[in-house]
Motif scaffolding. Structure first.
Motif, PDB file in Angstrom:
ATOM      1  N   GLU A 139       0.848  -1.046  -0.038  1.00  0.00           N
ATOM      2  CA  GLU A 139      -0.122   0.006  -0.038  1.00  0.00           C
ATOM      3  C   GLU A 139       0.835   1.333   0.176  1.00  0.00           C
ATOM      4  O   GLU A 139       0.593   2.190  -0.831  1.00  0.00           O
ATOM      5  CB  GLU A 139      -0.833  -0.044   1.176  1.00  0.00           C
ATOM      6  CG  GLU A 139      -2.017   1.145   1.207  1.00  0.00           C
ATOM      7  CD  GLU A 139      -1.293   2.262   1.954  1.00  0.00           C
ATOM      8  OE1 GLU A 139      -1.924   3.518   1.571  1.00  0.00           O
ATOM      9  OE2 GLU A 139      -0.325   2.111   2.822  1.00  0.00           O
ATOM     10  N   PHE A 140       1.955   1.184   0.895  1.00  0.00           N
ATOM     11  CA  PHE A 140       2.831   2.520   0.824  1.00  0.00           C
ATOM     12  C   PHE A 140       3.588   2.631  -0.223  1.00  0.00           C
ATOM     13  O   PHE A 140       3.612   3.740  -0.989  1.00  0.00           O
ATOM     14  CB  PHE A 140       3.885   2.331   1.955  1.00  0.00           C
ATOM     15  CG  PHE A 140       4.617   3.429   2.066  1.00  0.00           C
ATOM     16  CD1 PHE A 140       4.239   4.563   3.098  1.00  0.00           C
ATOM     17  CD2 PHE A 140       5.750   3.427   1.515  1.00  0.00           C
ATOM     18  CE1 PHE A 140       4.956   5.617   3.148  1.00  0.00           C
ATOM     19  CE2 PHE A 140       6.861   4.854   1.622  1.00  0.00           C
ATOM     20  CZ  PHE A 140       6.195   5.771   2.619  1.00  0.00           C
ATOM     21  N   VAL A 141       4.130   1.760  -1.214  1.00  0.00           N
ATOM     22  CA  VAL A 141       4.720   1.822  -2.287  1.00  0.00           C
ATOM     23  C   VAL A 141       3.795   2.213  -3.563  1.00  0.00           C
ATOM     24  O   VAL A 141       3.767   3.199  -4.178  1.00  0.00           O
ATOM     25  CB  VAL A 141       5.182   0.402  -2.704  1.00  0.00           C
ATOM     26  CG1 VAL A 141       5.917   0.563  -3.991  1.00  0.00           C
ATOM     27  CG2 VAL A 141       6.134   0.072  -1.768  1.00  0.00           C
ATOM     28  N   LEU A 142       2.349   1.543  -3.499  1.00  0.00           N
ATOM     29  CA  LEU A 142       1.519   2.167  -4.397  1.00  0.00           C
ATOM     30  C   LEU A 142       1.043   3.313  -4.334  1.00  0.00           C
ATOM     31  O   LEU A 142       0.848   4.168  -5.292  1.00  0.00           O
ATOM     32  CB  LEU A 142       0.372   1.079  -4.554  1.00  0.00           C
ATOM     33  CG  LEU A 142       0.852  -0.405  -5.031  1.00  0.00           C
ATOM     34  CD1 LEU A 142      -0.491  -1.211  -4.975  1.00  0.00           C
ATOM     35  CD2 LEU A 142       1.350  -0.274  -6.518  1.00  0.00           C
ATOM     36  N   ALA A 143       0.686   3.926  -3.018  1.00  0.00           N
ATOM     37  CA  ALA A 143      -0.002   4.941  -2.846  1.00  0.00           C
ATOM     38  C   ALA A 143       0.753   6.220  -2.603  1.00  0.00           C
ATOM     39  O   ALA A 143       0.386   7.463  -2.810  1.00  0.00           O
ATOM     40  CB  ALA A 143      -0.858   4.885  -1.586  1.00  0.00           C
ATOM     41  N   HIS A 144       2.138   5.877  -2.181  1.00  0.00           N
ATOM     42  CA  HIS A 144       3.093   7.110  -1.991  1.00  0.00           C
ATOM     43  C   HIS A 144       4.163   7.076  -2.842  1.00  0.00           C
ATOM     44  O   HIS A 144       4.949   8.038  -3.481  1.00  0.00           O
ATOM     45  CB  HIS A 144       3.462   7.099  -0.428  1.00  0.00           C
ATOM     46  CG  HIS A 144       2.343   7.234   0.473  1.00  0.00           C
ATOM     47  ND1 HIS A 144       1.904   8.705   0.753  1.00  0.00           N
ATOM     48  CD2 HIS A 144       1.658   6.432   1.171  1.00  0.00           C
ATOM     49  CE1 HIS A 144       0.807   8.160   1.478  1.00  0.00           C
ATOM     50  NE2 HIS A 144       0.722   7.107   2.008  1.00  0.00           N
ATOM     51  N   ALA A 145       4.850   5.911  -2.621  1.00  0.00           N
ATOM     52  CA  ALA A 145       6.534   5.999  -3.392  1.00  0.00           C
ATOM     53  C   ALA A 145       6.214   5.996  -5.073  1.00  0.00           C
ATOM     54  O   ALA A 145       7.287   7.123  -5.367  1.00  0.00           O
ATOM     55  CB  ALA A 145       6.874   4.411  -3.207  1.00  0.00           C
ATOM     56  N   ILE A 146       5.328   5.587  -5.639  1.00  0.00           N
ATOM     57  CA  ILE A 146       5.254   5.739  -7.165  1.00  0.00           C
ATOM     58  C   ILE A 146       5.099   7.211  -7.563  1.00  0.00           C
ATOM     59  O   ILE A 146       5.930   7.907  -7.975  1.00  0.00           O
ATOM     60  CB  ILE A 146       4.198   4.843  -7.833  1.00  0.00           C
ATOM     61  CG1 ILE A 146       4.660   3.350  -7.473  1.00  0.00           C
ATOM     62  CG2 ILE A 146       4.331   5.082  -9.163  1.00  0.00           C
ATOM     63  CD1 ILE A 146       6.166   3.104  -7.891  1.00  0.00           C
ATOM     64  N   PRO A 147       3.951   7.835  -7.169  1.00  0.00           N
ATOM     65  CA  PRO A 147       3.694   9.250  -7.613  1.00  0.00           C
ATOM     66  C   PRO A 147       4.707  10.240  -6.997  1.00  0.00           C
ATOM     67  O   PRO A 147       5.159  11.207  -7.610  1.00  0.00           O
ATOM     68  CB  PRO A 147       2.067   9.529  -7.157  1.00  0.00           C
ATOM     69  CG  PRO A 147       1.948   8.481  -6.061  1.00  0.00           C
ATOM     70  CD  PRO A 147       2.670   7.459  -6.452  1.00  0.00           C
ATOM     71  N   GLU A 148       5.248   9.959  -5.572  1.00  0.00           N
ATOM     72  CA  GLU A 148       5.871  10.944  -4.972  1.00  0.00           C
ATOM     73  C   GLU A 148       7.451  10.850  -5.583  1.00  0.00           C
ATOM     74  O   GLU A 148       8.126  11.552  -5.437  1.00  0.00           O
ATOM     75  CB  GLU A 148       5.851  10.964  -3.402  1.00  0.00           C
ATOM     76  CG  GLU A 148       4.467  11.316  -3.064  1.00  0.00           C
ATOM     77  CD  GLU A 148       4.338  11.269  -1.387  1.00  0.00           C
ATOM     78  OE1 GLU A 148       5.443  11.470  -0.974  1.00  0.00           O
ATOM     79  OE2 GLU A 148       3.284  10.856  -0.935  1.00  0.00           O
ATOM     80  N   MET A 149       7.712   9.407  -5.852  1.00  0.00           N
ATOM     81  CA  MET A 149       9.124   9.232  -6.458  1.00  0.00           C
ATOM     82  C   MET A 149       9.323  10.076  -7.673  1.00  0.00           C
ATOM     83  O   MET A 149      10.380  10.607  -7.856  1.00  0.00           O
ATOM     84  CB  MET A 149       9.342   7.780  -6.696  1.00  0.00           C
ATOM     85  CG  MET A 149       9.885   7.095  -5.723  1.00  0.00           C
ATOM     86  SD  MET A 149      10.507   5.459  -5.944  1.00  0.00           S
ATOM     87  CE  MET A 149      11.911   5.890  -6.724  1.00  0.00           C
ATOM     88  N   ILE A 150       8.247   9.989  -8.761  1.00  0.00           N
ATOM     89  CA  ILE A 150       8.310  10.755  -9.783  1.00  0.00           C
ATOM     90  C   ILE A 150       8.454  12.294  -9.456  1.00  0.00           C
ATOM     91  O   ILE A 150       9.422  12.834 -10.118  1.00  0.00           O
ATOM     92  CB  ILE A 150       6.932  10.600 -10.585  1.00  0.00           C
ATOM     93  CG1 ILE A 150       7.000   9.016 -11.170  1.00  0.00           C
ATOM     94  CG2 ILE A 150       6.817  11.390 -11.840  1.00  0.00           C
ATOM     95  CD1 ILE A 150       5.789   8.556 -11.765  1.00  0.00           C
ATOM     96  N   SER A 151       7.400  12.879  -8.826  1.00  0.00           N
ATOM     97  CA  SER A 151       7.460  14.308  -8.341  1.00  0.00           C
ATOM     98  C   SER A 151       8.788  14.692  -7.743  1.00  0.00           C
ATOM     99  O   SER A 151       9.409  15.662  -7.968  1.00  0.00           O
ATOM    100  CB  SER A 151       6.340  14.716  -7.506  1.00  0.00           C
ATOM    101  OG  SER A 151       6.530  13.950  -6.287  1.00  0.00           O
ATOM    102  N   ASN A 152       9.433  13.849  -6.873  1.00  0.00           N
ATOM    103  CA  ASN A 152      10.487  14.041  -6.056  1.00  0.00           C
ATOM    104  C   ASN A 152      11.729  13.772  -6.872  1.00  0.00           C
ATOM    105  O   ASN A 152      12.907  14.156  -6.314  1.00  0.00           O
ATOM    106  CB  ASN A 152      10.495  13.498  -4.810  1.00  0.00           C
ATOM    107  CG  ASN A 152       9.886  13.872  -3.677  1.00  0.00           C
ATOM    108  OD1 ASN A 152       9.908  14.933  -3.072  1.00  0.00           O
ATOM    109  ND2 ASN A 152       8.614  13.253  -3.372  1.00  0.00           N
ATOM    110  N   SER A 153      11.664  13.187  -7.995  1.00  0.00           N
ATOM    111  CA  SER A 153      12.779  12.975  -8.716  1.00  0.00           C
ATOM    112  C   SER A 153      12.996  14.353  -9.654  1.00  0.00           C
ATOM    113  O   SER A 153      14.026  14.959 -10.091  1.00  0.00           O
ATOM    114  CB  SER A 153      12.478  11.766  -9.807  1.00  0.00           C
ATOM    115  OG  SER A 153      12.614  10.578  -8.974  1.00  0.00           O
TER     116      SER A 153
END
Length: 599
Positions: A139-153
């Motif tokens: 849940e954490f990976v799907l809900a946070h990591a993916i969209p936020e990884m893109i934006s934080n990159s």
């Protein structure tokens, strides 16, 4: 229905494989990432405007109107940042929970199509951990990591580009702390973090399995005074979990602590470089302040990236377990509906065993339509295994089982299940109402059909004691009911299903004599006019069978009617005499007790 084969066979990239379960949610996840990027960009505005205010302040040109104007712009940017960030999180969480649901449904659907023999050989704790805990960790990976990884990159890349436009020296200096932090994390991962994490998850699964075994076996543990040894096993699994968890933290925390201290200190490298550049005249005061302020915005998104990459270990571990479950061998089934006109059963030269141990050896017999066929024999002779093979709980390894002239392997599983009612001595009742448990046999049954079924099964006798009647919840595994009551509910479930083939696997074996006659009457009503296969250890219940099959060590020793077997089978005659003797002994014992009571 989810296309399982597509999901775990096409590729070997765990991230893309997990995202295959998102299905139509992929577009929404992209939208979530876009909103996250907008949110991050808006979050950079206060840094830029803050630098402008400091510049004007140092030059002595700062006015109140100018400060208020930039302050309002910062406020609006902050509010918009939070708005787009919240929308992004809302969308990504919706996709995440739907994806977790799809994964769990796929696992359960797969388990339904796997042989029970294979399932029973697996650890319940491992299944529980995979389906609940491991899938939940995504849940954490799907809900946070993916969209936020893109934006934080994107954010640090934009900031670094901006810093290069101001001064390449300050830009390089701003990257030093980040590079050191990434290097430290890389050393941590190369030093065996993934291996330790694997042992960590295995230790968690082992502890889950031991806890389930300990709780389920509490009655036996107490009766046989095994509390100390069982507790030792439980403590051992908990201690092992503690040790592997400590090993994980002991390995990772020193590296993470160094990263957490050094990575955010970009200003410690930028400040001396910009100061020297300003003193030497290579940089203006405005550029110096702007470089310092902008570098403060680089470390936070990169730190989040490092944090998120740690969670991608979970994707690898969960995908590995998921692939293992989805690769389990399935029961062979057909995909075309087949009309069955004859519900007689033909067992032809079947063989079956566990691993390399064959326990059913070339067994053949026929259970004719509308007739009663009984399987008898000592414990371990293979009679219940044959019943489970006919019910398709297990898969025959050689030979065939046919309904009429159709091999059951060629029939769709749902169609075949509709032909079978199976009642055993230990029927499971889920924690639903009595009504819902009965209606599992036929969910669309009318109220009249329901009432006839429960009356035929003798359920009305005990339902009266419950205040809520048939709306009473039965408890976990039906623990609010007695053994006889659970059995009658399961028989009512089979009666309302009204399948043409009925398998009774020692259905009265654990029932007391008072309830046995009631349940036997219910079973007679259930099996009337059906193809009936009975597994029994009380021979008196099957003396009227059209064909009795005597099993011994996985083979047919003899078959025929009761009278025929008494004449031609010494083993059957011996079993019958022992059964009659036991009944006479019980009767004499009862009579003697009565006489003693009279005295």
């Amino acid at each position: 229905m989810i296309k399982k084969e597509m999901i775990y066979m096409k590729k070997e990239n765990p991230v893309s494989e997990i995202f295959a379960y998102a299905r139509d949610g992929k577009q929404r996840l992209i939208l979530s990432a876009i909103f996250a990027v907008i949110s991050v960009i808006l979050g950079l505005i206060p840094f830029s405007l803050g630098a402008k205010i400091l510049e004007q302040l140092l030059d002595g040109n700062l006015t109140r109107d100018y400060a208020i104007k930039l302050g309002l712009i910062c406020l609006v940017a902050f509010l918009l940042k939070e708005f787009f960030g919240s929308i992004s999180t809302y969308i990504s969480h919706g996709v995440a929970f739907r994806t977790l649901r799809n994964i769990r449904v796929t696992i359960i659907d797969k388990i339904e199509r796997v042989s029970l023999g294979y399932i029973n050989g697996q650890s319940l704790g491992e299944f529980k951990k995979t389906i609940i805990d491991d899938v939940d960790s995504l849940e954490f990976v799907l809900a946070h990591a993916i969209p936020e990884m893109i934006s934080n990159s994107i954010a640090p890349i934009l900031l670094i580009i901006y810093m290069f436009t101001i001064s390449w020296r300050s830009a390089v200096a701003g990257l030093i702390s980040t590079i050191i932090g990434i290097f430290v994390v890389a050393i941590m991962m190369a030093g065996g973090a993934q291996k330790i994490f694997k042992v960590f998850t295995e230790g968690s699964a082992k502890m889950n399995s031991t806890v389930i075994e300990y709780v389920n076996g509490m009655e036996v543990i107490k009766v046989f005074n095994q509390t100390a040894s069982s507790m030792k096993k439980y403590e051992g699994s908990v201690t092992n979990y503690r040790d592997v968890m400590n090993a994980w933290y002991n390995h990772c925390y020193p590296f993470l602590a160094i990263n957490n201290v050094i990575a955010p200190l970009s200003v410690a490298f930028v400040l001396p470089v910009t100061a020297i550049s300003y003193i030497s005249g290579a940089m203006t005061m405005e550029s110096m302040i702007l470089s310092i302020v902008v570098c403060l915005g680089v470390s936070e998104p990169i730190q989040k990236l490092v944090k998120f990459t740690d969670h991608f270990n979970e994707i690898n571990m969960v995908y590995s377990k998921l692939k293992q479950i989805l690769s389990m061998p399935e029961l062979s089934v057909g995909n075309k509906k087949i009309d069955v006109n004859n519900t007689g059963i033909k067992v032809e030269n079947i063989k079956f065993g566990y691993s390399n141990n064959e326990i059913i050896h070339s067994v053949s017999f026929e259970a004719k339509q509308g007739k009663m066929t009984a399987l008898v024999g000592v414990s371990g002779s293979g009679k219940s295994t044959i019943a489970k093979l006919i019910a398709r709980f297990y898969e025959v390894q050689e030979g065939s089982i046919k309904i009429g002239d159709t091999d059951i392997k060629k029939m769709p599983f749902g169609d075949y299940s509709n032909l079978i009612s199976y009642v055993s001595q230990d029927n499971y009742l889920p924690n639903l109402s009595l009504r819902d448990n009965v209606l599992m046999g036929k969910p669309n049954a009318t109220e009249t059909e329901f009432e006839r079924a429960v009356e035929a099964a003798g359920c009305n006798e005990f339902i009266k004691k419950f205040e809520r009647g048939y709306d009473t919840m039965v408890g976990d595994a039906g623990d609010k009911l007695s053994g006889g009551e659970r059995q009658r509910v399961s028989i009512a479930r089979a009666i309302i299903k009204n399948a043409p083939i009925v398998i009774l696997d020692e259905a009265t074996a654990s029932i007391d004599p008072e309830n046995e006659s009631k349940i036997q009457n219910a079973l007679d009503k259930l099996s009337k006019g059906k193809t009936l296969i009975v597994i029994a250890h009380r021979l008196s219940t099957i003396i009227n069978a059209d064909n009795i099959i005597l099993m011994n060590k996985g083979e047919i020793n003899a078959q025929g009617t009761h009278e025929e077997l008494l004449e031609k089978s010494k083993q059957y005659k011996s079993m019958w005499e022992a059964h009659v003797g036991a009944k006479d002994w019980s009767m004499h014992k009862y009579v003697n007790r009565v006489k003693e009571g009279v005295r």
